[in-house]
Design a protein around this motif. Sequence first.
Motif, PDB file in Angstrom:
ATOM      1  N   ALA A   1       0.790  -1.341   0.038  1.00  0.00           N
ATOM      2  CA  ALA A   1       0.006   0.114   0.010  1.00  0.00           C
ATOM      3  C   ALA A   1       0.901   1.198  -0.139  1.00  0.00           C
ATOM      4  O   ALA A   1       1.911   1.228   0.578  1.00  0.00           O
ATOM      5  CB  ALA A   1      -0.890  -0.006   1.440  1.00  0.00           C
ATOM      6  N   ALA A   2       0.319   2.281  -0.684  1.00  0.00           N
ATOM      7  CA  ALA A   2       1.129   3.634  -0.629  1.00  0.00           C
ATOM      8  C   ALA A   2       1.179   4.134   0.816  1.00  0.00           C
ATOM      9  O   ALA A   2       0.191   3.742   1.605  1.00  0.00           O
ATOM     10  CB  ALA A   2       0.347   4.317  -1.455  1.00  0.00           C
ATOM     11  N   GLY A   3       2.334   4.781   0.951  1.00  0.00           N
ATOM     12  CA  GLY A   3       2.420   5.322   2.474  1.00  0.00           C
ATOM     13  C   GLY A   3       3.744   5.170   2.850  1.00  0.00           C
ATOM     14  O   GLY A   3       4.807   4.386   2.501  1.00  0.00           O
ATOM     15  N   GLN A   4       3.883   5.663   4.312  1.00  0.00           N
ATOM     16  CA  GLN A   4       4.994   5.495   5.006  1.00  0.00           C
ATOM     17  C   GLN A   4       4.902   4.701   6.317  1.00  0.00           C
ATOM     18  O   GLN A   4       3.663   4.885   6.664  1.00  0.00           O
ATOM     19  CB  GLN A   4       5.825   6.808   5.179  1.00  0.00           C
ATOM     20  CG  GLN A   4       6.306   7.756   3.854  1.00  0.00           C
ATOM     21  CD  GLN A   4       5.054   8.217   3.343  1.00  0.00           C
ATOM     22  OE1 GLN A   4       4.237   8.770   3.629  1.00  0.00           O
ATOM     23  NE2 GLN A   4       5.283   8.157   1.958  1.00  0.00           N
ATOM     24  N   ILE A   5       6.027   4.221   6.928  1.00  0.00           N
ATOM     25  CA  ILE A   5       5.774   3.258   7.948  1.00  0.00           C
ATOM     26  C   ILE A   5       6.315   3.905   9.114  1.00  0.00           C
ATOM     27  O   ILE A   5       7.434   4.523   9.122  1.00  0.00           O
ATOM     28  CB  ILE A   5       6.416   1.991   7.889  1.00  0.00           C
ATOM     29  CG1 ILE A   5       5.879   1.164   6.710  1.00  0.00           C
ATOM     30  CG2 ILE A   5       6.501   1.294   9.033  1.00  0.00           C
ATOM     31  CD1 ILE A   5       6.441   1.432   5.309  1.00  0.00           C
ATOM     32  N   PHE A   6       5.478   4.053  10.284  1.00  0.00           N
ATOM     33  CA  PHE A   6       5.616   4.808  11.523  1.00  0.00           C
ATOM     34  C   PHE A   6       6.006   3.734  12.465  1.00  0.00           C
ATOM     35  O   PHE A   6       5.140   2.906  12.684  1.00  0.00           O
ATOM     36  CB  PHE A   6       4.689   5.870  11.877  1.00  0.00           C
ATOM     37  CG  PHE A   6       4.313   6.846  10.868  1.00  0.00           C
ATOM     38  CD1 PHE A   6       4.582   8.210  11.465  1.00  0.00           C
ATOM     39  CD2 PHE A   6       3.984   6.664   9.600  1.00  0.00           C
ATOM     40  CE1 PHE A   6       4.439   9.457  10.615  1.00  0.00           C
ATOM     41  CE2 PHE A   6       4.028   7.801   8.635  1.00  0.00           C
ATOM     42  CZ  PHE A   6       4.220   9.299   9.343  1.00  0.00           C
ATOM     43  N   TYR A   7       6.912   3.946  13.384  1.00  0.00           N
ATOM     44  CA  TYR A   7       7.310   2.920  14.441  1.00  0.00           C
ATOM     45  C   TYR A   7       8.227   3.631  15.446  1.00  0.00           C
ATOM     46  O   TYR A   7       8.909   4.628  15.206  1.00  0.00           O
ATOM     47  CB  TYR A   7       7.785   1.467  14.087  1.00  0.00           C
ATOM     48  CG  TYR A   7       9.047   1.555  13.350  1.00  0.00           C
ATOM     49  CD1 TYR A   7      10.242   1.492  14.096  1.00  0.00           C
ATOM     50  CD2 TYR A   7       9.069   1.880  12.000  1.00  0.00           C
ATOM     51  CE1 TYR A   7      11.430   1.464  13.613  1.00  0.00           C
ATOM     52  CE2 TYR A   7      10.341   1.785  11.418  1.00  0.00           C
ATOM     53  CZ  TYR A   7      11.563   1.447  12.240  1.00  0.00           C
ATOM     54  OH  TYR A   7      12.939   1.494  11.522  1.00  0.00           O
TER      55      TYR A   7
ATOM     56  N   SER B   1      14.098   3.325   2.734  1.00  0.00           N
ATOM     57  CA  SER B   1      14.723   4.344   3.031  1.00  0.00           C
ATOM     58  C   SER B   1      14.060   5.426   4.195  1.00  0.00           C
ATOM     59  O   SER B   1      12.694   5.379   4.468  1.00  0.00           O
ATOM     60  CB  SER B   1      14.670   5.379   1.727  1.00  0.00           C
ATOM     61  OG  SER B   1      13.374   5.687   1.321  1.00  0.00           O
ATOM     62  N   VAL B   2      14.865   5.953   4.816  1.00  0.00           N
ATOM     63  CA  VAL B   2      14.638   6.712   5.986  1.00  0.00           C
ATOM     64  C   VAL B   2      14.016   8.143   5.637  1.00  0.00           C
ATOM     65  O   VAL B   2      14.438   8.902   5.261  1.00  0.00           O
ATOM     66  CB  VAL B   2      15.537   6.860   7.139  1.00  0.00           C
ATOM     67  CG1 VAL B   2      15.213   7.802   8.266  1.00  0.00           C
ATOM     68  CG2 VAL B   2      16.067   5.475   7.569  1.00  0.00           C
ATOM     69  N   VAL B   3      12.586   8.479   6.297  1.00  0.00           N
ATOM     70  CA  VAL B   3      12.323   9.811   6.197  1.00  0.00           C
ATOM     71  C   VAL B   3      12.340  10.773   7.297  1.00  0.00           C
ATOM     72  O   VAL B   3      12.819  11.854   6.942  1.00  0.00           O
ATOM     73  CB  VAL B   3      10.517   9.851   5.789  1.00  0.00           C
ATOM     74  CG1 VAL B   3       9.904  11.015   5.753  1.00  0.00           C
ATOM     75  CG2 VAL B   3      10.171   8.777   4.608  1.00  0.00           C
ATOM     76  N   TYR B   4      12.487   9.853   8.252  1.00  0.00           N
ATOM     77  CA  TYR B   4      12.644  10.794   9.823  1.00  0.00           C
ATOM     78  C   TYR B   4      13.175   9.644  10.929  1.00  0.00           C
ATOM     79  O   TYR B   4      12.648   8.769  10.591  1.00  0.00           O
ATOM     80  CB  TYR B   4      11.402  11.587  10.037  1.00  0.00           C
ATOM     81  CG  TYR B   4      11.295  11.967  11.426  1.00  0.00           C
ATOM     82  CD1 TYR B   4      11.720  13.179  11.815  1.00  0.00           C
ATOM     83  CD2 TYR B   4      10.784  11.250  12.555  1.00  0.00           C
ATOM     84  CE1 TYR B   4      11.939  13.630  12.878  1.00  0.00           C
ATOM     85  CE2 TYR B   4      10.743  11.798  13.638  1.00  0.00           C
ATOM     86  CZ  TYR B   4      11.532  12.991  14.174  1.00  0.00           C
ATOM     87  OH  TYR B   4      11.248  13.374  15.475  1.00  0.00           O
ATOM     88  N   ALA B   5      14.053  10.194  11.617  1.00  0.00           N
ATOM     89  CA  ALA B   5      14.308   9.311  12.647  1.00  0.00           C
ATOM     90  C   ALA B   5      14.993  10.098  13.665  1.00  0.00           C
ATOM     91  O   ALA B   5      15.798  11.217  13.430  1.00  0.00           O
ATOM     92  CB  ALA B   5      15.294   8.186  12.304  1.00  0.00           C
TER      93      ALA B   5
END
Length: 703
Positions: free
Chosen positions: A180-186, A209-213
Amino acid sequence: MKNNSAFIPVVMLIAIISSSSEIARAQFSYINPLPGSKYHNRETTLAIKNGSLMDESTVQKRGWIEINGSSSGAHQWSARLSDDGKTIIVKPEILFDFSETVSVNIHPTLKKKSGEKIQGKTFSFQIRDKITPEEIQNDKKAALAAYLEEMGYSSSQQETRDLVDDSVPAYTINTNNNAAAGQIFYGNQFDFDPSNTNCFTTIIENDGSVVYAKDCGINGRDFKINFNGYLTYFEFTTNYWMVMDSNYNIIDSFAAGNGYFYGTNAHDVSMYPDGHIFLLIDSKQTMDLTQYGGKPDASVTTAIIQELDANKDVVWEWSGWDYFEIDDADSHLSITGYVVDYVHSNAVSRDDDGNVLLSSRSLCELTKINHETGEFIWRMGGENNQFTFVNDNIPEHFSFQHDLRRIDNGNITLFNNGNYLPVQRSSAKEYALDEVNLIATLVWYYEHPDINGVPVYGPAMGSTQRLPNGNTIISWGATSMLMSRPNMTEVNIEKDITWEMTFDEYGQKAYRVHKYVWDPCAPVNSATVEVKVSPVAAKVDWEPVKDAVSYEIRYRKVGVLEWKRKNTTKTSKNIINLKANKSYQYQIRTYCANGYVSDWTPKEIFTTLPARFLSAESNITSGFDIYPNPVNGIFTLSFVLSQEQQAVISIYDIAGKLLLTREQSFSTGEQQWKTDITSFPSGYYFVELITGIEKQTLRIVKQ
């Protein structure tokens, strides 16, 4: 004693509940603390609701309520009406004493907004005993025991890591096939060392690939986009839930009220666009459980739910002490030891009908609670199950579950941890509920294929999220005892794996995983904001924001608490009827096409011109604007005049040819001039306003 209400027809059950509630609370549909209840903190406040809109003037009057402590005496108080217009919050000015009984007398002087007077009410509640040093030690044992129960190992089994060189834990994307489209948050955690400081709130793309950490030390529990569009996560070091905007700036924080700050539960929080917050609390008491075969001085923990309003006041509180029995706990959970965590709630949310959904792990129960009265609407699973299950894949249905959610199709989803089942295997499950006849039909579930002949089993934590395209993303929770195990899996409706991730380091886990199309609603760039002022008005301009559908500006005179608000679909707004030579605070925020609302720009100040600039020589004008623009036919020219005077309004075509002109006398203040250009050909035109020595021009588009 167990609840056998599953055998009472639902209509009759509702009637019994409604009748008993009416008798108990007269004309008040909700009172907190619950009359006759125990174990309240010294800091507790009162919340009172009739169910109707209230006459606020009667709430503000003195003397309509008396509050007396059996040892602390009469209490002065303040009261306010919450933003629903129904709930009265009463705050005693000094703390209650430990172990005292508090008596409350509500006089029959409050009125509904309709003018109808409300009957009075007298009730009492009990303040908890002072915590002893022995109880403090028991609490420490309780925390360790709860960790052992949830994680499956003790501190003696823990390992330590290098805490100096923190970095984002490495991971492998095992599968990325039509995800599915989207980014994974954890937020990751290290299973074998709770003090480990290598926890990161993280957002990654499907390809890894990292969007934010962000390195959060030991913090970052339940990192997600909440229902109000803001990012939230829990900080163990401060006991606060943290709130971030779309630029990852911390803009707010909150914890439990009524003296439960240190009991704020890290499992779940739900924030809504109306500013209300639902959170969980762990409440501990030393209790004599010998009647259950237990200890005379057991440390017992129950769950409390609080709803905070936009002002962070407690407007609704529901206590497990009042509604759950100790032996409601699942039979696999011992209640005979020194530590009894018999509820262990881990998910709370507002249901679609305004009532409250609760998941309690130690009860193996999903619970729906009446938001008006606090009574049970239904109980699903566990020792007090009221539901008939249809088409389920296992006879036990679910065990020690997490993450109860209502989804868009009206069904519920959950993560079944599967503790103590004949085969310990975790699963994601979806049930369709007939809430009238109390029937739960399993419509979908997913169990991961065995790995090296071993079932995928997360004894603690875990989550299930239904995605917009019908896929489901799952966190398997604490699966760290199994090497080569998946930590997160996304599957389609046919149960094909479309995406899967595994941490490379043995011992890493994610409490929950969430997936969203991360299309944040950006705020207005404050560096682009310009303000032009006159003595009585200000025009605020800013650069447009991508995907904005409208903007809101709020302003107030410096020193005033209340904001005034204006909305616009343009990138400018006129603020009129201001006072000369006064300073005003203002902020702007964006409403975006994705339904989210941005954070406010930082508070800035403008100051209006002194009154002397109202002289005839200057002829200052402000607020010059045209709407709609583009226009099909009739448009309105608005402007503000500092004094009564003549003005000339003209329209020119793009070549400068005069097409229309009018000279007219206008009064002081905001003016509007309408004209019809239906007969004009499509194209660009210029509207000119001349007052005295000042000339202003705007371009208009004729469609």
